[in-house]
Design a protein around this motif. Structure first.
Motif, short mmCIF file in Angstrom:
data_model
loop_
_atom_site.label_atom_id
_atom_site.label_comp_id
_atom_site.label_asym_id
_atom_site.label_seq_id
_atom_site.Cartn_x
_atom_site.Cartn_y
_atom_site.Cartn_z
N SER A 29 0.85 -1.18 0.00
CA SER A 29 0.00 0.00 0.00
C SER A 29 0.89 1.23 0.00
O SER A 29 1.19 1.82 1.04
CB SER A 29 -0.94 -0.04 1.22
N SER A 30 1.35 1.61 -1.19
CA SER A 30 2.20 2.80 -1.30
C SER A 30 1.31 4.04 -1.35
O SER A 30 0.10 3.94 -1.55
CB SER A 30 3.08 2.72 -2.54
N SER A 31 1.93 5.19 -1.13
CA SER A 31 1.13 6.41 -0.97
C SER A 31 1.81 7.60 -1.65
O SER A 31 2.89 7.47 -2.24
CB SER A 31 0.94 6.72 0.52
N ARG A 32 1.21 8.76 -1.52
CA ARG A 32 1.80 9.98 -2.09
C ARG A 32 3.19 10.26 -1.53
O ARG A 32 4.03 10.87 -2.20
CB ARG A 32 0.88 11.19 -1.83
N PHE A 33 3.44 9.81 -0.32
CA PHE A 33 4.75 10.04 0.29
C PHE A 33 5.86 9.36 -0.53
O PHE A 33 6.97 9.89 -0.62
CB PHE A 33 4.76 9.52 1.73
N ASP A 34 5.55 8.21 -1.13
CA ASP A 34 6.54 7.54 -1.97
C ASP A 34 6.85 8.37 -3.21
O ASP A 34 8.00 8.43 -3.65
CB ASP A 34 6.03 6.15 -2.37
N GLN A 35 5.83 9.00 -3.76
CA GLN A 35 6.04 9.86 -4.93
C GLN A 35 6.90 11.06 -4.54
O GLN A 35 7.77 11.49 -5.29
CB GLN A 35 4.70 10.36 -5.48
N PHE A 36 6.66 11.58 -3.34
CA PHE A 36 7.47 12.68 -2.84
C PHE A 36 8.93 12.26 -2.72
O PHE A 36 9.84 12.93 -3.22
CB PHE A 36 6.93 13.14 -1.48
#
Lengths: 347, 347
Positions: free
Chosen positions: B195-202
């Protein structure tokens, strides 16, 4: 010359026999289909909604969420899917469902697939509609176990993500988060839970859809008289009947307790041991059987029914055929049915 | 002429200010990303499998079925999803899960999303692997409550549909339906629960993915020292720490009971009140908080942590920013995760 003649006559005779046999099979199959169409109907494409709960996509979506919503329950551990998990055809594989903090329910949980087609809900038919069933469950000590409706409503109101969902599902209502609307939304979702099967294709004219054994089973099912009660689109689910017409059911099933059926509701003597005739759709995959889940094996259930309802002793072969036919009532579960939605977080 | 000159100078000055400000923002943002990359890592694309449980599609499919398989439990009412329903991010929204026949579990159920990345499982880290966690649960009186492994195994063996599925998942094994293999299959499935999130994109360089408030929150999070324990790919989940370094945790949380943490396992004084640092991925949507689920609101949880771990009193604004940043750790749930499989019928 004589031999040649005999050979020719033999050939023609064999040929005619084949044609006759083939047409016999076809006639037999046509006749079976004709008989079946008299007592059964294919699953309709729409489940009827009551006037005050017309179906909308927003309501169905909300209802699907609420179906999985444990925060509707006093303990936080119970949702509709507790007794009706989709992975096992919306029934729970145990004699009696385990409800609020481990409380054992009084009767076996029937599948909710196609349930909206029935004339009433629950084994004793004391829930006139899906709405009533869902609504009453909110307060049932065996299910959601809320002390009152406010408890359930307030818990849902405390989840901000639900506000807009209820507004969309019940447009124009100032305070849409009510127990009535909770029950309405859940019911609207449940009315999307169709599960048609190969039997519907057969009824539509696809004679070859059923195997020989299944056709034979259908024949035995009709001959034995099972369709007297198990008929219509659900192969049951439309009438009340006494369980144990000929002999007491509990002697055959080995039930631990004697359930008085509708008598406990109406207190009328004629309602003693009266239950709703269960639909047989998906019966092969929703064991254990009967109102108390007292019988595990479907072959045993078939034998018992013939015995206690009609005083007939079916031989093994006939039981096997009927079981085979009942397998054709196992429906398909769509991806839609097998998918859950993400619920709004608590805060 | 003089006025024109002043206007020109003013214009150039304003222009330069803007450029300086913009580059400052960018520098600040670059610096924040640099700092973040020192302590956090994006979610890896593969969850590591142990040597004796390599992942195969057949094993994952079987594991997914077994994750929802209530017939693994003594009561027939408990499955992995009882405590880890996907519709609420694989956690169950209550302080302590309700297990076997209503038994309340000793601690809060953490989400199983990303769980396979952790160095150990459970709040006290006493389950070294997903396999061990699943295996031990089969006998736990709070969970599956089987008296012994045979009970669970035999129930699964009695379901014909599982035979081939186990053979495919564990090829070459003569009797593949064992508790070890049940645990292996479930774990293989759990290792698909990313469950990856926007934080990974950051972290990958998408500076604009986080809002101003979230970036500010990340800054406060780092400045306050939260990342001393909550770091790595899971923002936690990789070390043991004392809960209540500065002041006893139960005075802040209002916990009903004082949980001794790892002390109860090791009996070593230095392990008193020691717990696994929980991962903060999906923390916003998996309340209530702490090992005993004693705190409902995430803002209160943040305040308590600063207070009892570091003796800091955060102001409302800082708490709000941190809460905002934590929201960027909420992952997405794939359709795959949200879909259940049809389980084989009992007979």
């Amino acid at each position: 010359m004589k031999i040649k003649k005999i050979l020719w006559i033999s050939f023609v005779f064999v040929l005619l026999s084949f044609v006759a046999a083939a047409s016999g099979v076809s006639q037999e199959s046509d006749e079976l289909l004709r008989q079946a169409r008299v007592v059964f109907q294919p699953l309709p494409s729409v489940m009827p909604s009551p006037k005050d709960n017309s179906s909308t996509p927003a309501k169905v979506t909300l209802g699907k969420m609420l179906f999985y919503e444990r925060r509707l329950s006093a303990s936080g551990g119970i949702s509709c899917q507790t007794c009706h998990p989709m992975s096992t055809y919306a029934a729970d594989c145990i004699p009696k469902s385990i409800g609020h903090l481990g409380k054992i329910n009084p009767r076996n949980a029937p599948t909710v697939l196609n349930a909206g087609f029935q004339f009433s809900q629950h084994w004793r038919g004391d829930r006139p509609s899906l709405e009533d069933q869902a609504d009453v469950s909110l307060l049932s000590p065996f299910a959601y176990a809320n002390a009152n409706y406010d408890e359930a409503q307030n818990r849902i109101k405390s989840i901000p993500g639900y506000w807009e969902l209820f507004q969309k599902a019940f447009p124009g209502e100032k305070e849409p988060i009510t127990h009535d609307n909770i029950a309405r939304a859940i019911s609207a979702f449940e009315r999307t839970l169709f599960s048609s099967s190969r039997f519907d294709q057969f009824l539509a004219g696809g004679k070859k859809v059923l195997t020989d054994k299944e056709r034979k089973g259908l024949n035995v099912f009709l001959d034995t008289g099972c369709a007297a009660c198990h008929n219509g689109a659900l192969v049951g689910g439309m009438t009340f009947q006494k369980f144990g017409v000929v002999t007491p059911y509990w002697k055959a099933t080995g039930s631990q307790e004697i359930d008085q059926g509708r008598f406990d509701i109406t207190k009328r003597e004629e309602d003693r041991y009266i239950f709703k005739v269960p639909p047989l759709r998906n019966v092969s995959v929703t064991d254990p059987y009967f109102h108390d889940g007292s019988v595990n094996r479907i072959d045993r259930a078939v034998k018992i029914m013939a015995e206690v309802q009609m005083g007939k002793r079916l031989n093994e072969q006939d039981v096997e055929s009927i079981v085979s036919f009942l397998g054709s009532l196992t429906g398909t579960l769509t991806q839609e049915v097998l998918t859950v939605l993400v619920l709004p977080p608590s805060r």
